[in-house]
Scaffold this motif. Structure first.
Motif, PDB file in Angstrom:
ATOM      1  N   ARG A   1       0.917   4.214 -39.285  1.00 16.92           N
ATOM      2  CA  ARG A   1       1.918   3.314 -38.710  1.00 16.92           C
ATOM      3  C   ARG A   1       1.256   2.225 -37.871  1.00 16.92           C
ATOM      4  N   ALA A   2       0.182   2.584 -37.163  1.00 14.41           N
ATOM      5  CA  ALA A   2      -0.519   1.580 -36.357  1.00 14.41           C
ATOM      6  C   ALA A   2      -1.176   0.522 -37.251  1.00 14.41           C
ATOM      7  N   LEU A   3      -1.810   0.945 -38.338  1.00 14.06           N
ATOM      8  CA  LEU A   3      -2.456  -0.001 -39.246  1.00 14.06           C
ATOM      9  C   LEU A   3      -1.424  -0.874 -39.948  1.00 14.06           C
ATOM     10  N   ALA A   4      -0.295  -0.275 -40.334  1.00 16.50           N
ATOM     11  CA  ALA A   4       0.762  -1.078 -40.947  1.00 16.50           C
ATOM     12  C   ALA A   4       1.323  -2.095 -39.965  1.00 16.50           C
ATOM     13  N   GLY A   5       1.251  -1.777 -38.680  1.00 18.24           N
ATOM     14  CA  GLY A   5       1.677  -2.735 -37.672  1.00 18.24           C
ATOM     15  C   GLY A   5       0.791  -3.966 -37.619  1.00 18.24           C
ATOM     16  N   LEU A   6      -0.473  -3.844 -38.073  1.00 19.64           N
ATOM     17  CA  LEU A   6      -1.344  -5.016 -38.162  1.00 19.64           C
ATOM     18  C   LEU A   6      -0.910  -5.938 -39.284  1.00 19.64           C
ATOM     19  N   THR A   7      -0.558  -5.358 -40.434  1.00 23.35           N
ATOM     20  CA  THR A   7      -0.180  -6.176 -41.579  1.00 23.35           C
ATOM     21  C   THR A   7       1.243  -6.705 -41.464  1.00 23.35           C
ATOM     22  N   HIS A   8       2.124  -5.935 -40.831  1.00 22.24           N
ATOM     23  CA  HIS A   8       3.537  -6.315 -40.729  1.00 22.24           C
ATOM     24  C   HIS A   8       3.995  -6.198 -39.267  1.00 22.24           C
ATOM     25  N   PRO A   9       3.486  -7.053 -38.399  1.00 22.96           N
ATOM     26  CA  PRO A   9       3.789  -6.911 -36.963  1.00 22.96           C
ATOM     27  C   PRO A   9       5.262  -7.112 -36.615  1.00 22.96           C
ATOM     28  N   THR A  10       6.010  -7.767 -37.481  1.00 19.67           N
ATOM     29  CA  THR A  10       7.426  -7.997 -37.190  1.00 19.67           C
ATOM     30  C   THR A  10       8.334  -7.094 -38.007  1.00 19.67           C
TER      31      THR A  10
ATOM     32  N   LYS B   1     -14.241  -0.734 -47.871  1.00 16.06           N
ATOM     33  CA  LYS B   1     -14.911  -2.013 -48.075  1.00 16.06           C
ATOM     34  C   LYS B   1     -15.271  -2.556 -46.682  1.00 16.06           C
ATOM     35  N   LEU B   2     -14.502  -3.509 -46.172  1.00 22.25           N
ATOM     36  CA  LEU B   2     -14.825  -4.078 -44.859  1.00 22.25           C
ATOM     37  C   LEU B   2     -14.332  -3.208 -43.710  1.00 22.25           C
ATOM     38  N   GLY B   3     -14.381  -1.902 -43.892  1.00 26.54           N
ATOM     39  CA  GLY B   3     -14.061  -0.978 -42.814  1.00 26.54           C
ATOM     40  C   GLY B   3     -15.141   0.065 -42.651  1.00 26.54           C
ATOM     41  N   TRP B   4     -16.139   0.039 -43.553  1.00 28.10           N
ATOM     42  CA  TRP B   4     -17.340   0.870 -43.463  1.00 28.10           C
ATOM     43  C   TRP B   4     -17.027   2.368 -43.440  1.00 28.10           C
ATOM     44  N   GLN B   5     -16.061   2.760 -44.269  1.00 30.32           N
ATOM     45  CA  GLN B   5     -15.707   4.170 -44.388  1.00 30.32           C
ATOM     46  C   GLN B   5     -16.331   4.779 -45.644  1.00 30.32           C
ATOM     47  N   PRO B   6     -16.656   6.071 -45.621  1.00 32.08           N
ATOM     48  CA  PRO B   6     -17.024   6.730 -46.868  1.00 32.08           C
ATOM     49  C   PRO B   6     -15.825   6.671 -47.827  1.00 32.08           C
ATOM     50  N   VAL B   7     -16.122   6.518 -49.109  1.00 30.98           N
ATOM     51  CA  VAL B   7     -15.046   6.546 -50.098  1.00 30.98           C
ATOM     52  C   VAL B   7     -14.345   7.902 -50.024  1.00 30.98           C
ATOM     53  N   ALA B   8     -13.030   8.012 -50.002  1.00 37.37           N
ATOM     54  CA  ALA B   8     -12.077   6.931 -50.215  1.00 37.37           C
ATOM     55  C   ALA B   8     -11.298   6.678 -48.932  1.00 37.37           C
ATOM     56  N   ALA B   9     -10.827   5.414 -48.782  1.00 33.78           N
ATOM     57  CA  ALA B   9     -10.085   5.070 -47.565  1.00 33.78           C
ATOM     58  C   ALA B   9      -9.158   3.896 -47.832  1.00 33.78           C
ATOM     59  N   GLY B  10      -8.294   4.046 -48.841  1.00 33.87           N
ATOM     60  CA  GLY B  10      -7.350   2.993 -49.170  1.00 33.87           C
ATOM     61  C   GLY B  10      -6.015   3.192 -48.476  1.00 33.87           C
ATOM     62  N   LEU B  11      -5.217   2.120 -48.451  1.00 31.57           N
ATOM     63  CA  LEU B  11      -3.883   2.164 -47.840  1.00 31.57           C
ATOM     64  C   LEU B  11      -2.953   1.231 -48.604  1.00 31.57           C
ATOM     65  N   LEU B  12      -1.678   1.571 -48.617  1.00 32.80           N
ATOM     66  CA  LEU B  12      -0.634   0.659 -49.061  1.00 32.80           C
ATOM     67  C   LEU B  12       0.355   0.522 -47.918  1.00 32.80           C
ATOM     68  N   ALA B  13       0.469  -0.682 -47.357  1.00 34.74           N
ATOM     69  CA  ALA B  13       1.295  -0.913 -46.174  1.00 34.74           C
ATOM     70  C   ALA B  13       2.606  -1.588 -46.544  1.00 34.74           C
ATOM     71  N   VAL B  14       3.649  -1.213 -45.815  1.00 37.00           N
ATOM     72  CA  VAL B  14       4.991  -1.795 -46.004  1.00 37.00           C
ATOM     73  C   VAL B  14       5.582  -2.113 -44.633  1.00 37.00           C
ATOM     74  N   PRO B  15       6.527  -3.073 -44.571  1.00 35.99           N
ATOM     75  CA  PRO B  15       7.119  -3.417 -43.278  1.00 35.99           C
ATOM     76  C   PRO B  15       8.157  -2.417 -42.789  1.00 35.99           C
ATOM     77  N   ASP B  16       8.653  -1.564 -43.686  1.00 32.53           N
ATOM     78  CA  ASP B  16       9.717  -0.628 -43.330  1.00 32.53           C
ATOM     79  C   ASP B  16       9.495   0.663 -44.093  1.00 32.53           C
ATOM     80  N   THR B  17       9.389   1.768 -43.386  1.00 28.77           N
ATOM     81  CA  THR B  17       9.096   3.045 -44.035  1.00 28.77           C
ATOM     82  C   THR B  17      10.150   3.422 -45.069  1.00 28.77           C
ATOM     83  N   ARG B  18      11.346   2.870 -44.960  1.00 28.44           N
ATOM     84  CA  ARG B  18      12.387   3.179 -45.942  1.00 28.44           C
ATOM     85  C   ARG B  18      12.044   2.656 -47.332  1.00 28.44           C
ATOM     86  N   LEU B  19      11.142   1.696 -47.411  1.00 29.45           N
ATOM     87  CA  LEU B  19      10.728   1.172 -48.714  1.00 29.45           C
ATOM     88  C   LEU B  19       9.945   2.198 -49.518  1.00 29.45           C
TER      89      LEU B  19
END
Length: 447
Positions: free
Chosen positions: A118-127, A274-292
């Motif tokens: 939720r914190a990371l999704a807040g970076l992509t969708h702050p509003t 990638k630009l987060g320097w994590q061992p594979v795997a560390a992907g995310l799919l972010a949305v503005p509303d968890t209901r999506l």
């Protein structure tokens, strides 16, 4: 039982790296395979050799035969040297071995995942009203999930529209999901042609999903996200942005403006290995509303029976199409706590600055040609006047000699060598050496 084995592993990593002596082993595929087979001997022996010998032998062999992203001349792909703190956290995750398919297998891990995503999704969708994100295996799974959610919203006639610069996983995802093949829009100069996109959206009928890219694989280019979002709004199309590469620019105070408009997407792909320097795997799919994410809900009576859910036990099956799932969020959470947003931002800025430095060195070298100034951390270069055949031969010569790992990319109708700089420890001297090696190999190849 684990503690004494760690010393064996660390010593083996050191010894294998020393034996390799460069960014990858010399000799090419046949030589590397022969060495590995010699170390492996019988892969299914009747009697074991014990943990210490097995670890020492095979970890040493693997390190000696690795393309090591921690080496500054290993710069072909979006493949980073993982932070030590992230690798240590990954060890803890492996030792505890929680599986995020039911709460009773991962009580703390599920709570950790909820808070961090939720914190990371807040970076992509702050509003956004309730930003949320799913943890994935990387950009490919995230893109597939984005198309899946759009298909469930609009039905099987959904038409995807993407640029010629889009990641191949979008075409594969449409095929896997039984959707029409994506309509491809030209991307001259590496970014979506807005006039061509507007014409396509005007001509098409039915539900539409436009996919833009923030950090292309070949050049690191970023589509004009705000303008693409405007066109989506005007034509009633959903917007997905693949920011697997460029998304972590959000951590940088000086470069986050490059992602202006990202928050307008219905779904956003991120990839922190990638630009987060994590061992594979560390992907995310972010949305503005968890209901999506509701379309992913699924019930298995032995994992999330209705009465358990009603009693307050978290339902984890809707958090991924996978069932057994390791807590990849732990290494991300530890990294964020250890470095903070500004610490990660400094690493992002360092590799982006290194790419600008490399571009400058290429521009000044009389025997090399630069494609363009980098947007993120990818630099395309080629020997001046070389044929595509000579460029490909240059790359293979560097590989087989074990001198450097460079990628290849087609741009402007020609083949280029690709340096993707993701190592925060890369120095000016390392970049000078990379340029010198590239020019030297070309001279040798030409002779």
């Amino acid at each position: 039982m684990l503690r004494p084995l760690l010393a064996t592993v660390l010593d083996a990593l050191r010894d294998g790296t020393h034996a390799r002596g460069g960014p990858l082993p010399a000799g090419g595929p046949d030589t590397v395979t022969a060495r590995l087979r010699h170390a492996l001997e019988d892969p299914l022996p009747d009697a074991g050799t014990g943990a210490d010998e097995a670890l020492r032998t095979l970890v040493t062999a693997l390190a000696a035969g690795a393309a090591d992203p921690a080496h500054p001349r290993c710069a072909a792909h979006l493949h980073t040297p993982p932070l030590a703190v992230a690798a240590a956290a990954d060890l803890a995750a492996s030792a505890l071995n929680p599986s995020l398919d039911s709460w009773d297998q991962a009580p703390a891990a599920s709570a950790l995942e909820q808070g961090v995503t939720r914190a990371l999704a807040g970076l992509t969708h702050p509003t956004g009203p309730a930003p949320d994100a799913l943890v994935t295996t990387g950009g490919t799974e995230s893109n597939q999930l984005a198309l899946l959610l759009a298909r469930e919203r609009h039905g099987p006639t959904l038409q995807t529209v993407c640029g010629a610069n889009a990641h191949h996983s979008l075409h594969r995802a449409a095929w896997l999901l039984g959707l029409p093949a994506p309509v491809t829009v030209p991307a001259p100069g590496g970014t979506l042609d807005l006039d061509a996109l507007a014409a396509v959206l005007t001509d098409l009928r039915g539900p539409l999903l436009v996919t833009a890219t923030a950090g292309t694989t070949d050049t690191g280019a970023i589509d004009p996200l705000d303008a693409v979002a405007d066109l989506c709004d005007a034509h009633g199309a959903d917007l997905h942005i693949d920011a697997a590469y460029g998304g972590p620019l959000l951590f940088s105070d000086t470069r986050r403006h490059l992602l202006t408009g990202l928050h307008r997407a219905r779904t956003v792909t991120l990839d922190l290995h990638k630009l987060g320097w994590q061992p594979v795997a560390a992907g995310l799919l972010a949305v503005p509303d968890t209901r999506l994410l509701d379309a992913l809900r699924h019930t298995a009576p032995y994992l999330n029976p209705d009465d358990d859910t009603e009693a307050g036990l978290p339902d984890l099956l809707g958090r991924s199409p996978r069932t057994s799932r390791r807590p990849d969020i732990l290494k991300i959470a530890v990294t964020l706590r250890a470095l903070g947003r500004t610490g990660l931002g400094r690493l992002v800025d360092h590799v982006c600055d290194a790419a600008q430095t490399l571009a400058g060195l290429v521009e000044k070298h009389p025997g090399l040609e630069l494609h363009s100034r980098p947007t993120i951390s990818t630099v395309l270069l080629r020997p001046t006047g070389a044929t595509d055949h000579a460029v490909a031969a240059t790359r293979r010569d560097l590989l087989t000699r074990g001198h450097a790992v460079l990628g290849r990319a087609h741009a402007d109708g020609r083949l280029w060598l690709k340096a993707t700089l993701l190592n925060p420890h890369t120095t000016h001297g390392d970049l000078e050496e990379l340029v010198a090696l590239t020019a030297l190999v070309e001279g040798r190849t030409a002779r």
